[in-house]
Structures are given as C-alpha cells and as structure tokens.
Write an enzyme that holds these catalytic residues in place. Structure first.
Site, PDB file in Angstrom:
ATOM      1  N   LYS A   1       0.848  -1.192   0.000  1.00  0.00           N
ATOM      2  CA  LYS A   1       0.000   0.000   0.000  1.00  0.00           C
ATOM      3  C   LYS A   1       0.883   1.241   0.000  1.00  0.00           C
ATOM      4  CE  LYS A   1      -1.762   2.787   3.038  1.00  0.00           C
ATOM      5  NZ  LYS A   1      -1.786   4.053   2.275  1.00  0.00           N
TER       6      LYS A   1
ATOM      7  N   CYS B   1      14.050  11.186   5.972  1.00  0.00           N
ATOM      8  CA  CYS B   1      14.083  10.674   7.349  1.00  0.00           C
ATOM      9  C   CYS B   1      15.455  10.868   7.983  1.00  0.00           C
ATOM     10  CB  CYS B   1      13.676   9.214   7.375  1.00  0.00           C
ATOM     11  SG  CYS B   1      14.665   8.214   6.274  1.00  0.00           S
TER      12      CYS B   1
ATOM     13  N   GLU C   1      10.889  15.831  14.911  1.00  0.00           N
ATOM     14  CA  GLU C   1      11.138  15.786  13.471  1.00  0.00           C
ATOM     15  C   GLU C   1      10.238  16.791  12.760  1.00  0.00           C
ATOM     16  OE1 GLU C   1       9.651  12.378  11.257  1.00  0.00           O
ATOM     17  OE2 GLU C   1      11.638  12.170  10.386  1.00  0.00           O
TER      18      GLU C   1
ATOM     19  N   GLU D   1      -1.313   7.262   0.138  1.00  0.00           N
ATOM     20  CA  GLU D   1      -2.473   7.608  -0.685  1.00  0.00           C
ATOM     21  C   GLU D   1      -2.227   8.846  -1.546  1.00  0.00           C
ATOM     22  OE1 GLU D   1      -2.156   7.338   2.523  1.00  0.00           O
ATOM     23  OE2 GLU D   1      -3.510   8.616   3.673  1.00  0.00           O
TER      24      GLU D   1
ATOM     25  N   GLU E   1      10.424   1.385   9.923  1.00  0.00           N
ATOM     26  CA  GLU E   1      11.404   2.437   9.615  1.00  0.00           C
ATOM     27  C   GLU E   1      10.698   3.749   9.900  1.00  0.00           C
ATOM     28  OE1 GLU E   1      14.480   2.067   8.808  1.00  0.00           O
ATOM     29  OE2 GLU E   1      14.529  -0.038   8.261  1.00  0.00           O
TER      30      GLU E   1
ATOM     31  N   GLY F   1       3.683   4.328  13.376  1.00  0.00           N
ATOM     32  CA  GLY F   1       4.423   3.113  13.724  1.00  0.00           C
ATOM     33  C   GLY F   1       3.916   2.502  15.030  1.00  0.00           C
TER      34      GLY F   1
HETATM   35  P1  NAD Z   1       2.668   8.461   7.782  1.00  0.00           P
HETATM   36  O1  NAD Z   1       2.941   7.705   9.013  1.00  0.00           O
HETATM   37  O2  NAD Z   1       1.652   9.543   7.854  1.00  0.00           O
HETATM   38  O3  NAD Z   1       2.200   7.519   6.610  1.00  0.00           O
HETATM   39  C1  NAD Z   1       2.992   6.479   6.119  1.00  0.00           C
HETATM   40  C2  NAD Z   1       2.112   5.411   5.528  1.00  0.00           C
HETATM   41  O4  NAD Z   1       1.331   4.852   6.576  1.00  0.00           O
HETATM   42  C3  NAD Z   1       1.124   5.914   4.467  1.00  0.00           C
HETATM   43  O5  NAD Z   1       1.024   4.929   3.456  1.00  0.00           O
HETATM   44  C4  NAD Z   1      -0.172   6.013   5.245  1.00  0.00           C
HETATM   45  O6  NAD Z   1      -1.322   5.854   4.443  1.00  0.00           O
HETATM   46  C5  NAD Z   1      -0.040   4.851   6.212  1.00  0.00           C
HETATM   47  N1  NAD Z   1      -0.831   4.967   7.447  1.00  0.00           N
HETATM   48  C6  NAD Z   1      -1.244   6.091   8.076  1.00  0.00           C
HETATM   49  N2  NAD Z   1      -1.959   5.762   9.191  1.00  0.00           N
HETATM   50  C7  NAD Z   1      -1.977   4.408   9.266  1.00  0.00           C
HETATM   51  C8  NAD Z   1      -2.540   3.475  10.182  1.00  0.00           C
HETATM   52  N3  NAD Z   1      -3.217   3.872  11.264  1.00  0.00           N
HETATM   53  N4  NAD Z   1      -2.354   2.163   9.962  1.00  0.00           N
HETATM   54  C9  NAD Z   1      -1.646   1.735   8.887  1.00  0.00           C
HETATM   55  N5  NAD Z   1      -1.108   2.574   7.978  1.00  0.00           N
HETATM   56  C10 NAD Z   1      -1.257   3.896   8.163  1.00  0.00           C
HETATM   57  O7  NAD Z   1       4.080   9.011   7.290  1.00  0.00           O
HETATM   58  P2  NAD Z   1       4.360   9.937   6.059  1.00  0.00           P
HETATM   59  O8  NAD Z   1       3.947  11.308   6.466  1.00  0.00           O
HETATM   60  O9  NAD Z   1       3.820   9.352   4.805  1.00  0.00           O
HETATM   61  O10 NAD Z   1       5.962   9.835   5.946  1.00  0.00           O
HETATM   62  C11 NAD Z   1       6.797  10.657   6.649  1.00  0.00           C
HETATM   63  C12 NAD Z   1       7.409   9.908   7.818  1.00  0.00           C
HETATM   64  O11 NAD Z   1       8.089   8.753   7.337  1.00  0.00           O
HETATM   65  C13 NAD Z   1       8.474  10.705   8.528  1.00  0.00           C
HETATM   66  O12 NAD Z   1       8.309  10.585   9.916  1.00  0.00           O
HETATM   67  C14 NAD Z   1       9.774  10.056   8.087  1.00  0.00           C
HETATM   68  O13 NAD Z   1      10.845  10.205   8.971  1.00  0.00           O
HETATM   69  C15 NAD Z   1       9.377   8.648   7.928  1.00  0.00           C
HETATM   70  N6  NAD Z   1      10.324   7.955   7.041  1.00  0.00           N
HETATM   71  C16 NAD Z   1      11.239   7.107   7.589  1.00  0.00           C
HETATM   72  C17 NAD Z   1      12.186   6.479   6.791  1.00  0.00           C
HETATM   73  C18 NAD Z   1      13.213   5.554   7.372  1.00  0.00           C
HETATM   74  O14 NAD Z   1      13.914   4.896   6.612  1.00  0.00           O
HETATM   75  N7  NAD Z   1      13.348   5.464   8.673  1.00  0.00           N
HETATM   76  C19 NAD Z   1      12.144   6.686   5.409  1.00  0.00           C
HETATM   77  C20 NAD Z   1      11.194   7.544   4.880  1.00  0.00           C
HETATM   78  C21 NAD Z   1      10.279   8.167   5.710  1.00  0.00           C
END
Ligand code: NAD
Length: 493
Positions: free
Chosen positions: A177, A286, A387, A180, A252, A235
């Site tokens: 997934k 990240c 962050e 979105e 991650e 997470g």
């Molecule tokens: P997000 O947590 O908002 O969303 C990430 C994904 O999770 C999306 O596909 C979203 O639809 C899904 N999601 C949201 N709520 C959910 C739920 N309750 N259950 C299951 N899935 C759900 O994050 P984002 O805003 O898309 O990405 C930015 C974040 O990602 C930052 O915190 C960044 O540091 C982190 N990131 C980490 C790494 C790494 O390697 N550690 C790499 C890239 C991004």
C-alpha cells in the site's frame, strides 16, 4: 469512476474500489490534478490479503528455486531501467522533487532489485555441528509468508522497493500500500512486474487511506509480517494493531539526526555537506541532518558561511533547469512546518534566515517554504527534539567532545548521525559512542543497497537493505535428524 482512473491490482486483476470512490493526485508544484486513482477500503485490503495468502500457500512462488525468483527480479530491474525517464517524471510530478533527484532514485531502485535478485539463491542454510551422536543438524531460512507493506510519500518508489525486492527474493507474497497521496510509481511498477512475468497473487497493490487499508494490513490475522515506513505515531499504532496475531514487524520511522562539526574539520566540505544533508527534497528525508551541533569556537564563521550558501538555494519547478529545491508535499505538511517555526521562535531560538514562504510570484501555487536557519537553540527545544521534516536547520553549540556526544544521544530517535573531525582517536570514540543505526564520519546522508539501514531507539525495528533486509523476510528453521533412533527407556520398558 472514469476510464482513466487507475485501479488496484488484486489476485491478478485490476479492480476499481467497490465503493466507486476515487482520489485526485495533486502536483505539489502547482496543485494541478495529475491523475485519478481508485480509493480502496478495508474490503479491497481483505481481498488482496486473501489473494496473497492463497498464492503463498499454493507454493507457486515460495517453492520456486531462489534462482528462478532471482531471474524475475533481474527482469524487473531491466524494465525499471527501460522506463527510467518516465518513472522519474511520474515521481517528480507526484512529489515535486527535482527530476534529477528522481532519476537518481530510479537508478537506485533498479540496483536494489538487482542486488536482491543476486542474493535470492545464495543462502543454502548452515550445517551445525550437532553435539548428539549419529545425528545431523541444519538451519535453513524460509519465507515468512504474506507480507503487508506500507510506504510513505517522501521517496514513494524507493521506499517501496526496499520492501518489495527482498520480500520477493525471500519467496514471500505481498500486499503493498503506497501512501495515498503518491501512489503513481508503485502502480506503474506493478504493471512492470506483470510484464516481467510474476505469477498472479505474488504482488498485490492496494490504494487508499492508512486508517482503513493500512490498518487492515496491520490487523489481519492472515498477514504474517507488516513492514512499515512512516511516522513514529503511525508506527506505534501499527505495533498495537499487529499484536493481534503477534505478526512480525519491521518499522522504519522518523529521525532527528545530529550533524556534529568540530573545530578541526575541513569547514568548506562540512558546510557543503550540511546543506546536502538537509535540503535535498526540501528536507523531507528521514535521515536529514537538521540538527547541527557546532563547536563554539567556529560557530560564527560556520553560520556565516552556511547562511551565505543557503541564500543561494534555487527553489522552483523540479523540471526546470537549475532548480535545486522543490516544494513541500502538501498544504497540510507545510502548515506543520510553519507551526514548528512559530514554536521555535516562541521558545527563544534566533531566526537567522527564511522562516516564511517565498515571495516569488511564480511559486505561489506550490507548497514552497524557504530554507530556514535557527541559531541559539538548546537541547530542550522542540525544534531540536522533534522531526520537522522540512527545510529547517537548528544550530546548537558545544564546547567539548563529551558534551557533543551526550547531546547528540539525548534524543528519542536513533536513525543516523554524522560528525566532522580530523582527529583519529575522536573518530574511534564517537563512532562507537553514538547510539544510531548509521554513523557517518566526514560525510552525511550516504546510503547504499549493500549496507543495512534502520534505527536505534524509536527510529524503528529491524533493518532494510543489505543482507539484513532479506533476513527480515525469513523465518529461521532448525532441522534435526537422528540417524539411528533407539529407545532410551527413561520411563521404563
Ligand atoms: P505516515 O505515518 O503519515 O504515513 C505512512 C504510511 O502509513 C502511508 O502509506 C499512510 O497511508 C499509512 N498509514 C497512516 N496511518 C496508518 C494506520 N493507522 N495504519 C496503517 N497505515 C497507516 O508518514 P508519512 O507522512 O507518509 O511519511 C513521513 C514519515 O516517514 C516521517 O516521519 C519520516 O521520517 C518517515 N520515514 C522514515 C524512513 C526511514 O527509513 N526510517 C524513510 C522515509 C520516511
């Protein structure tokens, strides 16, 4: 749903959302609609999980030889290379990042599929020296099963490939997934995987919100592993949801990554990398080194040089020649960055540069934000601890190595850290003392497929990339065989 609305791929079929819902995908540079996609829900997530389950249990993929799986992954890498330019264009339209950055991403992605293709047939297990007479003992790795994979918007296809390639190499089936708001390249690579010849049910691509589609993947008792890249808050929600069937979890999450500059560093290079460490993709990385710790004796000189370079960063259309930084991903995300800038000022940080949207009339339709620099920051400020995920640097000063190390370690995160010095003893001490999954010495933001990537502390669980990235998708099995079984008569005859 119109003819042009892009669909989900479930069990070998392209399907619309059962509800008929669609979502418009927006270019963050000008807010123009670039595509319409199906907006799935729990129903589609369940169907995709069922297809992946049926496929995994059939053995059609998991029981293939590693070499056969590797051959398909090589083929997919070739197709990604064939489509490098169109994929890069799609990624830049979807994220606003410069097309040059997207081209690098596509090269990396092809390399990731190649790397795991090469590893797919390399692990034949291990023979253990059994302590029991006339017996043999083997340890093998088997695919973990059905994997739910949830990726973020900042590096949409790159993050997806860190998950897809090792899972497929290991023999798992997947339901992926994408975020979105950035699903387009993941949909396109699903098409390429079909062209490459992956059997139906091996790769299933679902679209839609995290709270429904993502949550279903995390909760489902038919999913054996959930791999997630995204925010810390999500997470934690995924960990809770995954507890229902104690599924394996790979996370991650975010980072607040210190970049420490000692007075003996080569300042020209350190300033250059301080910029590179933050402003690629407008700081939406990240591992961005947004937390700078600068030795007090060089602070003013360093800040002056950094400021001068930051003022020259060229914002603009990711497709225009000379653009160095694109917009932020969305209006909501820019509002989050703006709020952090406000908090930093309220907490007493000194705004040296930026702190606002650009005035350039040509950038008004995009979600742009100027490169921003704060000095006089202290360890307890939210701008230092949380962050921001935007083009915002905070600078703290320190007076000795121990202070620098303790301050860098005083964080809930532990994704990556870097430091700049010419002192070999210090290099040894800090490389060991910094509690981060990656430590860069006289460099910043380097990663490659062969080396593991992941975080200490609340930056995550498990590792992606490298051999560790493949092992995440396996279960370890010990097979013991007695070659001359005889009664032991412990309980009498
Ligand atoms: P997000 O947590 O908002 O969303 C990430 C994904 O999770 C999306 O596909 C979203 O639809 C899904 N999601 C949201 N709520 C959910 C739920 N309750 N259950 C299951 N899935 C759900 O994050 P984002 O805003 O898309 O990405 C930015 C974040 O990602 C930052 O915190 C960044 O540091 C982190 N990131 C980490 C790494 C790494 O390697 N550690 C790499 C890239 C991004």
């Amino acid at each position: 749903m119109s003819e042009t609305t892009q669909k989900m791929y479930i069990g070998g079929h392209w399907v619309p959302a059962a509800t008929g819902q669609t979502r418009e995908i927006i270019n963050p540079f000008n807010q123009q609609v670039i595509a319409s996609v199906a907006e799935g829900d729990r129903e589609e997530a369940r169907a995709a999980i069922a297809a992946a389950r049926q496929c995994f249990d059939s053995g059609i993929w998991s029981e293939q030889s590693g070499a056969a799986r590797g051959a398909l992954l090589y083929r997919l890498a070739e197709l990604i290379e064939r489509e490098r330019e169109s994929l890069a264009v799609l990624e830049s339209l979807d994220t606003g990042k410069t097309v040059e950055e997207s081209r690098w991403d596509m090269d990396d992605i092809a390399g990731i599929f190649r790397y795991y293709a090469g590893l797919a047939d390399k692990d034949a297990g291990e023979v253990i020296d059994s302590p029991i007479a006339d017996s043999s003992s083997r340890v093998i790795r088997e695919p973990v099963g059905v994997c739910g994979q949830i990726s973020p918007w900042n590096y949409p296809l790159l993050q997806a490939s860190w998950k897809l390639a090792p899972a497929l190499a290991a023999g798992c089936t997947v339901v992926i997934k994408p975020s979105e708001i950035t699903p387009l390249t993941t949909i396109r690579v699903t098409e390429l995987a079909i062209e490459a010849g992956f059997p139906s049910g091996v790769i299933n691509t679902v679209l839609g919100p995290g709270v429904s589609v993502g949550a279903e993947l995390a909760e489902s008792p038919d999913v054996d592993l959930i791999s997630f890249t995204g925010s810390l808050q999500t997470g934690k929600a995924i960990m809770r949801a995954a507890s229902g069937n104690v599924k394996k979890i790979a996370l991650e999450l975010g980072g607040k990554n210190p970049n420490i500059i000692f007075a003996d560093a080569d300042l020209d290079v350190a300033v250059d990398y301080a910029l590179n460490g933050v402003f690629f993709h407008a700081g939406q990385i990240c591992s961005a080194g947004t937390r700078l710790l600068v030795e007090a004796s060089i602070h003013d000189n360093f800040v002056a040089r950094l400021k001068a370079r930051m003022e020259k960063i060229r914002l603009g259309d990711g497709f225009a020649e000379g653009t160095q930084m694109g917009p932020l991903i969305s209006a909501e995300h820019r509002a989050k960055v703006e709020n952090y800038v406000k908090i930093a000022q309220e907490e007493g940080a000194k705004l040296e540069l930026g702190g606002k949207r650009p005035d350039d009339p040509e950038l008004q339709a995009g979600f742009f934000y100027l490169p921003t620099l704060f000095t006089a920051c202290t360890n307890d400020m939210r701008i230092v601890q949380e962050e921001v995920f935007g083009p915002v640097i905070s600078i703290e000063t320190f007076s000795d190595e121990t202070e620098a190390m303790n301050r860098a370690n005083s964080s809930i995160y532990g994704l990556a850290a870097g430091f700049w010095t010419r002192n070999p003893d210090r290099i040894h001490r800090l490389s060991k003392g910094l509690r981060f999954g990656t430590v860069w010495v006289n460099d910043f933001n380097v990663y490659f497929t062969q080396a593991p990537w992941g975080g200490y502390k609340q930056s995550g669980l498990g590792r992606e990339l490298g051999r560790s990235g493949l092992e995440e998708y396996t279960e370890v099995k010990h097979i013991f065989q007695n070659h001359s079984p005889k009664p032991i008569n412990w309980f009498g005859i």
